[in-house]
Design an enzyme around this catalytic site. Structure first.
Site, PDB file in Angstrom:
ATOM      1  N   GLY A  11       0.870  -1.247   0.120  1.00 49.11           N
ATOM      2  CA  GLY A  11      -0.030   0.090   0.121  1.00 49.11           C
ATOM      3  C   GLY A  11       0.987   1.271  -0.069  1.00 49.11           C
ATOM      4  N   ASP A  38      -2.133 -12.610   5.394  1.00 47.73           N
ATOM      5  CA  ASP A  38      -3.443 -12.020   5.700  1.00 47.73           C
ATOM      6  C   ASP A  38      -3.833 -11.803   6.925  1.00 47.73           C
ATOM      7  OD1 ASP A  38      -6.186 -11.687   5.999  1.00 47.73           O
ATOM      8  OD2 ASP A  38      -6.890 -13.119   4.760  1.00 47.73           O
ATOM      9  N   ALA A  62      -4.947  -2.293   5.802  1.00 44.51           N
ATOM     10  CA  ALA A  62      -6.147  -2.041   6.185  1.00 44.51           C
ATOM     11  C   ALA A  62      -7.127  -2.065   4.982  1.00 44.51           C
ATOM     12  CB  ALA A  62      -5.862  -0.215   6.577  1.00 44.51           C
ATOM     13  N   TYR A  63      -8.398  -1.772   5.309  1.00 47.77           N
ATOM     14  CA  TYR A  63      -9.322  -1.482   4.176  1.00 47.77           C
ATOM     15  C   TYR A  63      -9.858  -0.204   3.921  1.00 47.77           C
ATOM     16  CZ  TYR A  63     -13.548  -2.333   1.333  1.00 47.77           C
ATOM     17  OH  TYR A  63     -14.347  -2.201   0.394  1.00 47.77           O
ATOM     18  N   THR A  64      -9.325   0.533   3.172  1.00 45.91           N
ATOM     19  CA  THR A  64      -9.275   1.832   3.022  1.00 45.91           C
ATOM     20  C   THR A  64     -10.184   2.600   1.965  1.00 45.91           C
ATOM     21  OG1 THR A  64      -7.324   2.051   1.445  1.00 45.91           O
ATOM     22  CG2 THR A  64      -6.908   2.113   3.783  1.00 45.91           C
ATOM     23  N   THR A 103      -6.942   6.816  11.765  1.00 46.98           N
ATOM     24  CA  THR A 103      -7.579   7.864  10.834  1.00 46.98           C
ATOM     25  C   THR A 103      -8.129   8.962  11.713  1.00 46.98           C
ATOM     26  OG1 THR A 103      -9.167   8.507   9.131  1.00 46.98           O
ATOM     27  CG2 THR A 103      -9.457   6.460  10.553  1.00 46.98           C
ATOM     28  N   ASP A 104      -8.173  10.092  11.063  1.00 51.16           N
ATOM     29  CA  ASP A 104      -8.906  11.327  11.472  1.00 51.16           C
ATOM     30  C   ASP A 104     -10.353  11.101  11.560  1.00 51.16           C
ATOM     31  OD1 ASP A 104      -8.365  11.288   8.768  1.00 51.16           O
ATOM     32  OD2 ASP A 104      -8.967  13.322   8.359  1.00 51.16           O
ATOM     33  N   TYR A 127     -16.162   3.055   7.752  1.00 48.63           N
ATOM     34  CA  TYR A 127     -14.740   2.864   7.502  1.00 48.63           C
ATOM     35  C   TYR A 127     -14.308   3.484   9.067  1.00 48.63           C
ATOM     36  CZ  TYR A 127     -10.003   4.626   6.624  1.00 48.63           C
ATOM     37  OH  TYR A 127      -8.646   4.756   6.919  1.00 48.63           O
TER      38      TYR A 127
HETATM   39  N1  LIG Z   1      -5.526   6.553   2.621  1.00 49.44           N
HETATM   40  C1  LIG Z   1      -5.821   7.651   3.381  1.00 49.44           C
HETATM   41  O1  LIG Z   1      -6.073   8.653   2.997  1.00 49.44           O
HETATM   42  C2  LIG Z   1      -5.538   7.296   4.916  1.00 49.44           C
HETATM   43  C3  LIG Z   1      -6.084   8.567   5.775  1.00 49.44           C
HETATM   44  C4  LIG Z   1      -6.199   8.349   6.923  1.00 49.44           C
HETATM   45  C5  LIG Z   1      -5.588   7.168   7.731  1.00 49.44           C
HETATM   46  N2  LIG Z   1      -5.131   6.066   6.538  1.00 49.44           N
HETATM   47  C6  LIG Z   1      -4.621   4.841   7.299  1.00 49.44           C
HETATM   48  O2  LIG Z   1      -3.366   4.848   7.026  1.00 49.44           O
HETATM   49  C7  LIG Z   1      -3.050   3.394   6.819  1.00 49.44           C
HETATM   50  C8  LIG Z   1      -2.242   3.342   5.530  1.00 49.44           C
HETATM   51  O3  LIG Z   1      -3.085   3.437   4.527  1.00 49.44           O
HETATM   52  P1  LIG Z   1      -2.771   3.554   2.898  1.00 49.44           P
HETATM   53  O4  LIG Z   1      -3.269   4.556   2.433  1.00 49.44           O
HETATM   54  O5  LIG Z   1      -1.378   3.085   2.726  1.00 49.44           O
HETATM   55  O6  LIG Z   1      -3.482   1.881   2.524  1.00 49.44           O
HETATM   56  P2  LIG Z   1      -3.581   1.348   1.170  1.00 49.44           P
HETATM   57  O7  LIG Z   1      -2.789   2.081   0.366  1.00 49.44           O
HETATM   58  O8  LIG Z   1      -5.201   0.955   1.110  1.00 49.44           O
HETATM   59  O9  LIG Z   1      -2.858   0.082   1.723  1.00 49.44           O
HETATM   60  C9  LIG Z   1      -3.329  -0.843   2.644  1.00 49.44           C
HETATM   61  C10 LIG Z   1      -2.687  -2.266   2.129  1.00 49.44           C
HETATM   62  O10 LIG Z   1      -3.082  -3.309   3.040  1.00 49.44           O
HETATM   63  C11 LIG Z   1      -3.472  -4.511   1.951  1.00 49.44           C
HETATM   64  N3  LIG Z   1      -4.616  -5.240   2.968  1.00 49.44           N
HETATM   65  C12 LIG Z   1      -5.690  -5.288   2.784  1.00 49.44           C
HETATM   66  N4  LIG Z   1      -6.433  -6.255   3.550  1.00 49.44           N
HETATM   67  C13 LIG Z   1      -5.390  -7.070   4.159  1.00 49.44           C
HETATM   68  C14 LIG Z   1      -5.485  -8.185   4.929  1.00 49.44           C
HETATM   69  N5  LIG Z   1      -6.304  -8.900   5.306  1.00 49.44           N
HETATM   70  N6  LIG Z   1      -4.228  -8.673   5.162  1.00 49.44           N
HETATM   71  C15 LIG Z   1      -2.792  -7.936   4.852  1.00 49.44           C
HETATM   72  N7  LIG Z   1      -2.927  -6.844   3.901  1.00 49.44           N
HETATM   73  C16 LIG Z   1      -4.173  -6.363   3.751  1.00 49.44           C
HETATM   74  C17 LIG Z   1      -4.098  -3.842   0.932  1.00 49.44           C
HETATM   75  O11 LIG Z   1      -4.145  -4.920  -0.058  1.00 49.44           O
HETATM   76  P3  LIG Z   1      -4.997  -4.764  -1.339  1.00 49.44           P
HETATM   77  O12 LIG Z   1      -4.677  -3.419  -2.242  1.00 49.44           O
HETATM   78  O13 LIG Z   1      -4.980  -5.864  -2.094  1.00 49.44           O
HETATM   79  O14 LIG Z   1      -6.573  -4.663  -0.559  1.00 49.44           O
HETATM   80  C18 LIG Z   1      -2.938  -2.966   0.701  1.00 49.44           C
HETATM   81  O15 LIG Z   1      -1.963  -3.072   0.114  1.00 49.44           O
HETATM   82  C19 LIG Z   1      -4.121   2.568   7.003  1.00 49.44           C
HETATM   83  O16 LIG Z   1      -4.347   2.097   8.225  1.00 49.44           O
HETATM   84  C20 LIG Z   1      -5.256   3.579   6.762  1.00 49.44           C
HETATM   85  O17 LIG Z   1      -6.380   3.149   7.522  1.00 49.44           O
HETATM   86  C21 LIG Z   1      -5.169   6.373   5.347  1.00 49.44           C
END
Ligand SMILES: NC(=O)c1ccc[n+]([C@@H]2O[C@H](COP(=O)([O-])OP(=O)(O)OC[C@H]3O[C@@H](n4cnc5c(N)ncnc54)[C@H](OP(=O)(O)O)[C@@H]3O)[C@@H](O)[C@H]2O)c1
Length: 290
Positions: A11, A38, A62-64, A103-104, A127
């Protein structure tokens, strides 16, 4: 030696940690994502942690998909809540450390002052609710763990607002972007180095010695409209950005109108300096263009 497992390593955040890992020669990194590891499969996870002598995890899994989560609560809950509980339970067995990212969107956005770690949470979407459940799994455990809440994450990796705006800016003459949701964009690279700096400064000590919740974003404040204007300018794109209201851009999930985070605690406790959001955006766009 710290054997650090990065879950969800393909991610945005996981990829940024991979990019800077070589600067941390004291650490042994193990990068894993689906389908190899997983976090929802407890037995697999426990075996991997025990056999690999993992003693630290940065959970980037995460599931984002914020809107999709409204239609499929089960998957969001499985990854964001049960998956985190699995990590906690497996780490309890080896007395390991955890940095978990939240997250915020655990806040309802009714405030007008930057949110502090002690402020009441009240998520307004699935979420945010499931991310809060994940936080509670960490907060109710006895392991040495912290939760870092961040906001509006983007990177040169993955899909995000910056890359969408750069793509649309190439083809569209005009674009409407919401101006009544205010927060702070965060370059995942800055969060990645913060996570590793925290582990570096706490090799011998607990990372949670001053509480378990921290806020981290870039410095400053912006609406999505301001963010889009800056992206077009730094990307040298002529696309005109128009301010629109949330009501004119309906989405499945409700989002907080205000989610600026107060970062005093993380800056003081770990001696971290945080770049202004526009400076980090410039660095990311430079990387994307070169
Ligand atoms: N993105 C935002 O704007 C945002 C804002 C605030 C906080 N956050 C938090 O910041 C953190 C990092 O976010 P990110 O943007 O880097 O997320 P991301 O790009 O969506 O990456 C999440 C990764 O986790 C993988 N994943 C999903 N289900 C899984 C499972 N069961 N076991 C292992 N891996 C799994 C995903 O694989 P797949 O792609 O194959 O599903 C993806 O590679 C998260 O905790 C998110 O909630 C994100």
């Amino acid at each position: 030696m710290m054997n650090i497992l990065i879950t969800g390593s393909n991610g945005q955040l996981g990829s940024e940690i991979k990019d800077i890992a070589n600067n941390y020669t004291d650490f042994n990194f193990i990068f894993k994502d689906l389908p190899d590891l997983d976090i929802c499969n407890y037995n697999e996870l426990e075996r991997f942690i025990t056999e690999g002598k993992i003693n630290t995890i940065i959970n980037c899994a995460a599931y984002t998909a914020v809107d999709k989560a409204e239609e499929d609560k089960e998957i969001s809950q499985k990854v964001n809540a049960t998956g985190v509980l699995n990590l906690v339970k497996a780490l309890e067995k080896v007395n390991g450390k955890l940095i978990h990212i939240s997250t915020d969107y655990v806040f309802n956005g009714n405030s007008f002052l930057p949110y502090q770690e002690s402020d009441i949470v009240s998520p307004i979407g699935v979420y945010g609710q499931t991310k809060r459940e994940g936080e509670l799994a960490v907060l109710n455990s006895s392991i040495d763990a912290i939760v870092i809440r961040t906001s509006w994450l983007y990177s040169s990796y993955g899909n995000n607002f910056v890359k969408t705006m750069l793509r649309l800016g190439e083809t569209k003459e005009e674009l409407g972007v919401i101006f009544d949701q205010v927060g702070t964009p965060t370059y995942a690279k800055d969060l990645a180095s913060t996570c590793l700096e925290i582990l570096s400064c706490c090799k011998e000590n607990n990372i949670n010695s001053n509480g378990k919740v921290y806020h981290f974003s870039n410095e400053g404040v912006a609406s999505w409209y301001d963010f889009a204007i800056a992206i077009m300018a730094l990307g040298n794109l002529d696309c005109k950005v128009k301010p629109i209201e949330t009501k004119d851009y309906p989405t499945l999930a409700k989002r907080p109108h205000f989610s600026v985070l107060n970062k005093s605690k993380i800056k003081n406790d770990f001696n971290i300096s945080i770049p202004f959001w526009k400076d980090s955006l410039e660095a990311c766009i430079f990387k994307l263009k070169n």
